[in-house]
Design a protein around this motif. Structure first.
Motif, PDB file in Angstrom:
ATOM      1  N   MET A 241      45.200  20.344  -1.857  1.00  0.00           N
ATOM      2  CA  MET A 241      44.319  21.477  -2.175  1.00  0.00           C
ATOM      3  C   MET A 241      42.893  21.002  -2.444  1.00  0.00           C
ATOM      4  O   MET A 241      42.661  19.842  -2.762  1.00  0.00           O
ATOM      5  N   THR A 242      41.956  21.921  -2.308  1.00  0.00           N
ATOM      6  CA  THR A 242      40.561  21.612  -2.661  1.00  0.00           C
ATOM      7  C   THR A 242      40.301  22.140  -4.070  1.00  0.00           C
ATOM      8  O   THR A 242      41.154  22.803  -4.667  1.00  0.00           O
TER       9      THR A 242
ATOM     10  N   THR B  10      41.864  26.004  -2.003  1.00  0.00           N
ATOM     11  CA  THR B  10      42.269  26.169  -0.598  1.00  0.00           C
ATOM     12  C   THR B  10      43.356  25.147  -0.266  1.00  0.00           C
ATOM     13  O   THR B  10      43.241  23.971  -0.633  1.00  0.00           O
TER      14      THR B  10
ATOM     15  N   ASP C 180      49.466  29.761  -2.195  1.00  0.00           N
ATOM     16  CA  ASP C 180      48.301  29.262  -2.938  1.00  0.00           C
ATOM     17  C   ASP C 180      48.807  28.360  -4.065  1.00  0.00           C
ATOM     18  O   ASP C 180      50.010  28.301  -4.323  1.00  0.00           O
TER      19      ASP C 180
END
Length: 679
Positions: free
Chosen positions: A612-613, A617, A667
């Protein structure tokens, strides 16, 4: 022990003059550093009987010959003097011959006597071409003649030369003799012939020892045996057969092994039935194309050198030591790891191995493993092995079984060759049943599957098909053959783990896929975040920091009980396969932080993939099928997968998908809920 005596008696009756009591070999061997086949050649001439008085007389005669004629390196000068004083003298030594083109004659070098440039009549070289490569043990009658005019010439001259090998072999004798013994009796006789005592060995160990002999009876058979020291891995190839050569130290050249373009002579593979490499870790070719030519030869039995295509039938054997335990090696790398670097990552080289013999299953040699009973004279058995190379039983499977769909062409050839070799050893007369073939077939499939399992670790999806099986043509039942050491010892254990513990799979900087364990702990404090096990890996550090920042920003959306100000968060990462860290740790670490903070363990037997960022994201997983394969190999039953990778499921073989339960997340917070089993 009475059964043993009966077997000795029967063996002496059926193969009169072809057997010898093996304790005699041991008795003399300890005093003379000469190969077993040299000793037994002499014992066969003078002591091949079961009459005690004749045996004693024969042994004394052999001892006398050895003390009088066998050249010990420290007594070389004494023997040279004896040849000079007597004018003619017989010796036993290892002789190597080379052509000296300057004077157009063949010249011998004597290994223990230390003589060089001794003229040899050309007819011996024509008759025994092995003199030219590697040399052979011979009984040599030496003359001494010193000529004032020819000072540069050696005064030592070879008068007659007799290689220490059986002159001829009647195979009918073996075939008809074999019918007098049961399968187990015959295996015991073979064990004793190579010096082992079968009553002290487990059945499976006997089969492993038999497999060591397959390269001697089967053409172009490639085998490797890695295991602990002291299990007699190279003994067979060095001592037991005058038709095999052991390349010690590993250093070699293409000219020596395959073909010398300058002298236009074929190398070791053309002259010997079996070329064995001792200590695989040290194999080095001085030529860059050495390994390529070796791969070519192992695949087809031929190799191109210059303008010529050459064929040879030598088997290749690779023996070496494994210093760690097999469990550790299987967890951290693969079973071919002891090979040198230029081979260790070359899956095409290992794909040419027909069998991987598990050396760790053979016990270290103890005195009671060596036999005192009767077995074939080694030279006789070596000739029987040599003659069997002209025959083939590769089609013996076809009568009863067909091989499963996971075996490709190379696997099929490997299995057939092993079956053929084992039949030549156990049923040389060609009389065997369906059950006999099935027993050998299972053993053959296991050894080739061991090769394939390691290839899967080195080469990934290309070698995915490892569920080796065979189908009974009568009943159409399919039987899958497994490899013993693959069971248990998984990286991801079964059952519920501790809160804060998460397993993750990801690619490192070199593209290798590894499995890592994250351990998180929460203690009273002031909101600090301590990481250990990361070292100087920047990518991993940043990924772990991203997870913590996301955790502090979003903790309340998961649970109001989480405090990020009055608690310290400690985290340790373990690189379970020792291949260097990955930076794909964000999602897994986020799950680990929530799991520790809420004191709730993640789902059992689960691996996490994806990254993930800072903004949350989710990145798509690269090389998805291979990453999934690594998770399954490590023991994962469930895998948490980014929703973006759903499309990649079609790249995954169906039999891999059935082994694992995919859980998709959209997510980071969704990933946390699903990992903790909160829907």
């Amino acid at each position: 022990m009475e059964v043993n005596k009966e077997l000795d008696k029967k063996l002496n009756e059926v193969f009169a003059g072809r057997v010898v009591r093996k304790d005699l070999t041991k008795l003399i061997k300890e005093g003379a550093n000469v190969p077993v086949y040299v000793l037994e050649y002499l014992l066969g001439m003078y002591a091949a009987t079961d009459d005690e008085a004749s045996i004693q007389e024969g042994v004394n005669r052999v001892k006398k010959i050895l003390s009088k004629n066998f050249v010990r390196p420290d007594e070389a000068e004494k023997i040279k003097s004896r040849i000079r004083e007597l004018g003619q003298y017989s010796i036993i030594d290892k002789v190597t011959v080379a052509l000296n083109p300057k004077v157009d004659r063949y010249e011998a070098e004597f290994s223990n006597l230390g003589l060089k440039a001794v003229p040899v009549p050309a007819n011996y070289v024509k008759e025994y071409d092995k003199l030219l490569v590697g040399g052979i043990w011979c009984m040599v009658k030496m003359d001494y003649y010193y000529d004032e005019e020819e000072r540069n010439n050696s005064p030592f001259i070879v008068n007659t030369l007799q290689p220490i090998q059986m002159p001829n072999m009647d195979m009918e004798e073996i075939f008809s003799g074999r019918t007098h013994f049961t399968k187990n009796e015959w295996i015991d006789i073979l064990m004793r012939s190579i010096g082992m005592e079968p009553t002290q060995l487990e059945e499976r160990v006997k089969w492993h020892l038999l497999l060591r002999l397959v390269p001697l009876v089967e053409n172009n058979y490639n085998m490797c045996e890695l295991g602990p020291r002291g299990t007699g891995k190279s003994h067979v190839y060095k001592e037991l057969s005058p038709n095999s050569i052991l390349v010690s130290g590993g250093q070699t050249t293409v000219a020596n092994l395959f073909y010398n373009m300058a002298s236009r002579k074929i190398g070791l593979v053309g002259m010997w039935d079996c070329v064995a490499f001792d200590e695989v870790a040290g194999i080095r070719f001085k030529d860059k194309d050495g390994i390529q030519i070796m791969k070519d030869f192992m695949a087809s039995g031929s190799f191109a050198r210059g303008k010529e295509e050459k064929n040879a039938s030598a088997s290749m054997v690779f023996v070496g030591n494994i210093n760690q335990s097999v469990d550790v090696l299987l967890k951290t790398s693969h079973l071919f790891a002891p090979f040198p670097e230029e081979m260790a990552n070359d899956s095409a080289f290992f794909d040419r191995m027909h069998y991987y013999l598990p050396g760790w299953e053979i016990p270290k040699m103890r005195p009671d493993f060596f036999t005192n009973r009767y077995g074939f004279i080694v030279d006789y058995i070596a000739e029987y092995f040599r003659e069997m190379r002209k025959r083939s039983y590769t089609d013996s499977i076809e009568n009863f079984f067909k091989l499963g769909t996971h075996l490709n062409q190379r696997d099929t050839i490997a299995v057939r060759k092993t079956v053929s070799g084992m039949i030549k050893l156990i049923y040389p007369h060609g009389d065997f049943t369906k059950e006999d073939v099935e027993e050998i077939l299972k053993y053959a499939l296991e050894g080739r599957r061991r090769v394939k399992e390691q290839l899967k670790k080195i080469g990934g999806m290309e070698f995915y098909d490892v569920m080796f099986s065979y189908i009974d043509k009568e009943t159409m039942d399919e039987e899958i053959v497994s490899v013993p050491e693959q069971g248990g010892g998984k990286l991801i254990p079964e059952g519920m783990g501790k809160p804060g513990h998460v397993y993750v799979a990801g690619q490192n900087n070199t593209g290798m896929i590894g499995v890592y364990k994250l351990e998180n702990q929460v203690v009273p404090g002031t909101g600090k975040y301590d990481k250990s096990g990361v070292g100087s890996h920047r990518g991993a550090r940043e990924s772990l920091d991203t997870a913590f920042r996301y955790f502090t920003a979003n903790s309340k959306s998961v649970s109001n009980s989480i405090s990020t100000k009055t608690r310290d968060y400690l985290m340790h990462i373990s690189d379970l396969q020792g291949i260097d860290l990955t930076e794909e740790l964000g999602i897994a670490q986020l799950i680990g932080l929530f799991s520790a903070a809420m004191n709730k363990p993640v789902l059992d037997s689960m691996a996490v993939i994806g990254n993930m960022t800072v903004g949350g994201t989710i990145a798509k997983v690269e090389d998805f099928a291979n990453v999934l394969q690594v998770c399954v190999d490590a023991g994962a039953k469930k895998v948490l997968i980014p929703a973006a990778s759903v499309a990649d499921l079609q790249t995954v073989p169906s039999d891999l998908l059935v082994k694992v339960q995919p859980i998709f997340y959209s997510d980071p917070i969704d990933a946390v809920f699903k990992a903790l089993g909160v829907q």
